[in-house]
Design a protein around this motif. Structure first.
Motif, PDB file in Angstrom:
ATOM      1  N   PHE A   2       0.813  -1.227   0.000  1.00 39.38           N
ATOM      2  CA  PHE A   2       0.000   0.000   0.000  1.00 39.38           C
ATOM      3  C   PHE A   2       0.845   1.276   0.000  1.00 39.38           C
ATOM      4  CE2 PHE A   2      -3.146  -2.543   2.870  1.00 39.38           C
ATOM      5  CZ  PHE A   2      -3.377  -3.412   1.828  1.00 39.38           C
ATOM      6  N   ASP A   3       2.006   1.232  -0.644  1.00 36.52           N
ATOM      7  CA  ASP A   3       2.920   2.377  -0.592  1.00 36.52           C
ATOM      8  C   ASP A   3       2.296   3.659  -1.127  1.00 36.52           C
ATOM      9  OD1 ASP A   3       4.720   0.768   0.498  1.00 36.52           O
ATOM     10  OD2 ASP A   3       5.977   0.510  -1.285  1.00 36.52           O
ATOM     11  N   ASN A   4       1.601   3.497  -2.248  1.00 42.18           N
ATOM     12  CA  ASN A   4       0.996   4.656  -2.887  1.00 42.18           C
ATOM     13  C   ASN A   4      -0.035   5.320  -1.967  1.00 42.18           C
ATOM     14  OD1 ASN A   4       0.822   6.311  -5.030  1.00 42.18           O
ATOM     15  ND2 ASN A   4      -0.613   5.042  -6.191  1.00 42.18           N
ATOM     16  N   LEU A   5      -0.864   4.471  -1.355  1.00 44.49           N
ATOM     17  CA  LEU A   5      -1.893   4.974  -0.439  1.00 44.49           C
ATOM     18  C   LEU A   5      -1.236   5.674   0.755  1.00 44.49           C
ATOM     19  CD1 LEU A   5      -4.844   5.120   0.579  1.00 44.49           C
ATOM     20  CD2 LEU A   5      -4.534   2.862   1.550  1.00 44.49           C
ATOM     21  N   SER A   6      -0.208   5.044   1.295  1.00 37.59           N
ATOM     22  CA  SER A   6       0.508   5.631   2.440  1.00 37.59           C
ATOM     23  C   SER A   6       1.042   7.012   2.092  1.00 37.59           C
ATOM     24  CB  SER A   6       1.679   4.751   2.860  1.00 37.59           C
ATOM     25  OG  SER A   6       1.208   3.556   3.379  1.00 37.59           O
ATOM     26  N   ASP A   7       1.673   7.108   0.910  1.00 40.79           N
ATOM     27  CA  ASP A   7       2.246   8.395   0.487  1.00 40.79           C
ATOM     28  C   ASP A   7       1.165   9.466   0.392  1.00 40.79           C
ATOM     29  OD1 ASP A   7       4.705   7.385   0.288  1.00 40.79           O
ATOM     30  OD2 ASP A   7       4.811   7.338  -1.909  1.00 40.79           O
ATOM     31  N   LYS A   8       0.075   9.086  -0.253  1.00 43.33           N
ATOM     32  CA  LYS A   8      -0.987  10.091  -0.484  1.00 43.33           C
ATOM     33  C   LYS A   8      -1.646  10.524   0.823  1.00 43.33           C
ATOM     34  CE  LYS A   8      -1.904   9.370  -5.272  1.00 43.33           C
ATOM     35  NZ  LYS A   8      -2.429   8.425  -6.215  1.00 43.33           N
ATOM     36  N   LEU A   9      -1.862   9.568   1.720  1.00 41.54           N
ATOM     37  CA  LEU A   9      -2.471   9.933   3.004  1.00 41.54           C
ATOM     38  C   LEU A   9      -1.511  10.806   3.806  1.00 41.54           C
ATOM     39  CD1 LEU A   9      -4.314   6.677   4.174  1.00 41.54           C
ATOM     40  CD2 LEU A   9      -5.322   8.795   3.337  1.00 41.54           C
TER      41      LEU A   9
END
Ligand code: GDP
Length: 295
Positions: A2-9
């Motif tokens: 979930f790297d992308n989600l983590s970055d965006k959050l």
């Protein structure tokens, strides 16, 4: 994971994390970005919208703007809500039967056979459990061989009946074999198809009816995003399953399945698969996953 989600959050919450002044406007802006991050992670729009509405309501209720550390409080609210979205508490597998019968369901390629082996190995390592694996995929001889290979790897017996094309009969015979030979857990691996079809659904429903399992698990590939959620719904409508196994979380998965499944079928994610090896199995802890997502 979930790297992308983590970055965006992280970016979305950054505005509030600093010491800058927090206003209703930047809370709204942040929540809009949080919603966008969830939708980008393949979370259904309606679920994402409800998510931010709940966080907003709680933020207002707790008077976030006037709190001493508003940024941190918002991060906590988002984290708590992510935990809730993924199921809240950790959910175990029902092992009360003797033998306890666990039925695996899911599409072909979702990871059922691999997970059957992982679960057998996991339970065997608990010492009090003696699992038997049962091969009910009568369409692909290779699937039966695959389960035997898995069984050999983990030193767990596999019951199969090559040539018999009645999965209900094999499942029943497998349970009888377990009873007669002192196995206290039976894990039944079934045939999947590439997509949901009536034949597969009728077959799994018939097996389910014939053996009345203690636990019915639905295995789904987390890489399939929204499809994972739709497939979960189709299987749940037929089987009213007890829990979800989310596989291939070691891949570049966006997170949508993990975040949406609970609210769509109202069943907990029980385990995750994090690799092809037999040891790559983890109990699913919603709060730990939320911690991980928010870094
Ligand atoms: P089935 O058709 O549902 O029985 O699926 P399989 O168990 O045969 O799995 C399909 C493919 O996915 C195989 O190549 C497995 O090695 C792989 N696989 C299963 N679980 C995982 C996992 O958690 N992570 C990764 N990376 N691969 C997995």
């Amino acid at each position: 994971m979930f790297d992308n989600l983590s970055d965006k959050l992280d970016k979305a919450l950054h505005i509030l994390k600093g010491h800058g002044q927090i206003t209703e406007v930047n809370v709204a802006e942040t929540l809009k970005e949080v919603r966008r991050a969830l939708v980008d992670a393949d979370v259904n729009y309606k679920i994402a919208k409800e998510f931010t509405a709940t966080v907003k309501e709680k933020a207002l209720g707790q008077n976030v703007l006037k709190s001493l550390k508003p940024g941190q409080l918002m991060v906590k609210l988002v984290k708590d809500e992510l935990t809730e979205l993924m199921g809240g508490d950790v959910a175990g597998v029902n092992l009360s039967g003797n033998p306890s019968v666990i039925l695996m369901s899911g599409l072909q390629g979702s990871g059922k056979t691999t997970f059957s082996g992982k679960l057998a190995n996991y339970l065997k390592n608990k010492k009090t459990k003696k699992p038997l694996l049962v091969a009910c995929d009568v369409y692909r001889p290779a699937a039966i061989d695959q389960l035997h290979v898995v069984g050999e790897q983990i030193n767990v017996e596999v019951y199969s009946d090559k040539g018999n094309n009645d999965p209900v009969a094999i499942a029943k015979a497998g349970v009888a074999h377990a009873k007669a030979n002192g196995f206290n857990v039976v894990i039944i691996d079934t045939a999947g198809r590439l997509a949901v079809d009536d034949e597969m659904m009728t077959e799994i429903a018939n097996i389910h009816k014939a053996i009345t399992p203690n636990e019915t698990l639905f295995v789904v590939d987390s890489m399939t995003g929204q499809d994972a959620v739709n497939t979960a719904k189709a299987f749940n409508d037929i089987l009213n399953f007890d829990g979800v196994i989310l596989t291939k979380l070691d891949g570049d998965t966006r997170g949508g399945a993990a975040l949406s499944i609970k609210s769509v079928v109202n069943k907990p994610i029980k385990f995750i698969g994090t690799g092809e090896k037999m040891e790559a199995i983890d109990v699913f802890y919603p709060s730990r996953m939320a911690d991980r997502i928010l870094g």
